[in-house]
Design an enzyme around this catalytic site. Structure first.
Site, PDB file in Angstrom:
ATOM      1  N   THR A   1       0.829  -1.218   0.000  1.00  0.00           N
ATOM      2  CA  THR A   1       0.000   0.000   0.000  1.00  0.00           C
ATOM      3  C   THR A   1       0.854   1.255   0.000  1.00  0.00           C
ATOM      4  OG1 THR A   1      -1.748  -1.145   1.174  1.00  0.00           O
ATOM      5  CG2 THR A   1      -1.785   1.235   1.323  1.00  0.00           C
TER       6      THR A   1
ATOM      7  N   SER B   1       2.012  -7.691  -0.820  1.00  0.00           N
ATOM      8  CA  SER B   1       2.742  -8.725  -0.071  1.00  0.00           C
ATOM      9  C   SER B   1       2.032 -10.073  -0.054  1.00  0.00           C
ATOM     10  CB  SER B   1       3.063  -8.251   1.347  1.00  0.00           C
ATOM     11  OG  SER B   1       1.906  -8.105   2.115  1.00  0.00           O
TER      12      SER B   1
ATOM     13  N   THR C   1       1.804  -4.559   4.179  1.00  0.00           N
ATOM     14  CA  THR C   1       1.635  -4.896   5.596  1.00  0.00           C
ATOM     15  C   THR C   1       1.094  -6.309   5.810  1.00  0.00           C
ATOM     16  OG1 THR C   1      -0.579  -3.930   5.596  1.00  0.00           O
ATOM     17  CG2 THR C   1       1.239  -2.507   6.288  1.00  0.00           C
ATOM     18  N   ASP C   2       0.427  -6.869   4.784  1.00  0.00           N
ATOM     19  CA  ASP C   2      -0.276  -8.137   4.995  1.00  0.00           C
ATOM     20  C   ASP C   2       0.632  -9.268   5.474  1.00  0.00           C
ATOM     21  OD1 ASP C   2      -2.565  -6.875   4.233  1.00  0.00           O
ATOM     22  OD2 ASP C   2      -2.745  -7.845   2.281  1.00  0.00           O
TER      23      ASP C   2
END
Ligand code: ASP
Length: 325
Positions: A12, A56, A89-90
């Site tokens: 993101t 990710s 971030t995932d």
């Protein structure tokens, strides 16, 4: 104040809405443009290099191995004081922990991301990059292992977990707490990581599956894993490390076939430990040759088991020792 290399991988933090439907497109903001907006202290020299441009959820072992190589080559460069990695971030917590297990360097390596794209009002992209660079440039960060910087807080890679799907308070170290904070221009630590250990990984990573338990779950996924030829299986069980009793014979079959099996808990805090005498309890699993995963989450235990299998082969006792807390 030193030189920091920012390695961008996507996520993101690199995204902007596309013209067609307004959905975020990963990689449309390049790292140099992002860094320019971050008002980084002019005394810190920042170089930016793109490694990937992917969300990710696309990361596989190929990407983390490639990233490891890249970090190793960058961090050894003369004059480089630290590395910042921007990442979706995932699955950031998996990449961070992997690097923490295999990078034996004192220079700071800091991973960050953002929950809002830099095009969005109230974006956390710029501030997270700015603070990650501050952490990487701080002498105090040396020898701390791989760090996660998010929303003014610094966590160890082992402990950081994504706790919210969208809020800017995206990460926490549940059950442990933050290592420190960034407050305007100050990097402040309150504690140090305890007992961190690294492993000399060369070559590829062993294939490890993770299987989550639920009420009444059966042994079909275990069976599938065994037949597919995995080297390791992490079972994310209940409470202190319990599984539905009906899967225990299949767990035994996995261990007897040479697969290293680790039990973790789906609870958010605490250790797995043998407390009960019932079938499917942690003691029953120990009796079948299963290894206790301590307080690691299922996904962190999966990363660690993949590293340990690659370094030690399927030496169950050696691996069990590395998991003991
Ligand atoms: N889908 C994004 C990713 O992990 C989410 C994020 O970066 O926050 O790449």
């Amino acid at each position: 104040m030193g030189k920091i290399v920012v390695l961008t991988t996507g996520g993101t933090i690199s995204s902007a809405p596309n013209q067609t439907n307004g959905l975020l497109t990963t990689g449309s903001i390049n790292g140099k443009d992002l860094v320019r907006l971050c008002e980084i202290d002019e005394r810190i020299q920042v170089d930016v290099e793109e490694v990937f441009r992917i969300p990710s959820n696309q990361f596989t072992q190929n990407e983390i191995l490639c990233l490891k190589q890249k970090v190793e080559s960058v961090i050894q460069r003369e004059g480089v004081d630290g590395v910042v990695i921007t990442h979706g971030t995932d699955t950031l917590e998996e990449t961070a922990y992997f690097l923490d297990l295999v990078m034996d360097v004192a220079k700071p390596i800091v991973i960050t991301g953002s929950q809002r794209s830099s095009a969005q009002t109230g974006s956390d992209a710029q501030v997270n990059v700015r603070q990650a660079v501050q952490v990487a440039a701080s002498q105090k960060s040396r020898g701390m292992g791989v760090l996660v910087l998010f929303n003014e807080e610094i966590y160890t890679a082992r402990e950081a977990v994504k706790i919210h799907a969208s809020n800017v308070v995206g990460f926490r170290a549940l059950g442990y707490g933050k290592l420190g904070i960034v407050d305007r221009d100050d990097v402040i630590y309150y504690r140090k990581p305890y007992d961190r250990k690294t492993y000399a990984l060369s070559g590829s990573l062993s294939h490890v599956d993770m299987i989550a338990c639920y009420q009444g779950s059966d042994d079909r996924f275990l069976d599938c894993s065994i037949k597919s030829g995995v080297k390791g299986i992490v079972i994310e069980g209940f409470g202190r490390g319990h599984v539905p009793p009906g899967i225990v014979p299949k767990v035994r079959e996995a261990v007897e076939s040479g697969i290293v099996v680790v039990i973790t808990s789906r609870t958010l805090e605490g250790r797995v430990f043998p407390v009960y005498d019932f079938p499917g309890g942690a003691q029953d699993l120990l009796n079948q040759g299963v290894i206790l995963g301590g307080s690691l989450s299922g996904c962190k235990a999966r990363v660690k088991l993949a590293v340990l299998l690659s370094v030690f082969g399927n030496d169950r006792h050696r691996i069990a020792a590395e998991f003991s807390e």
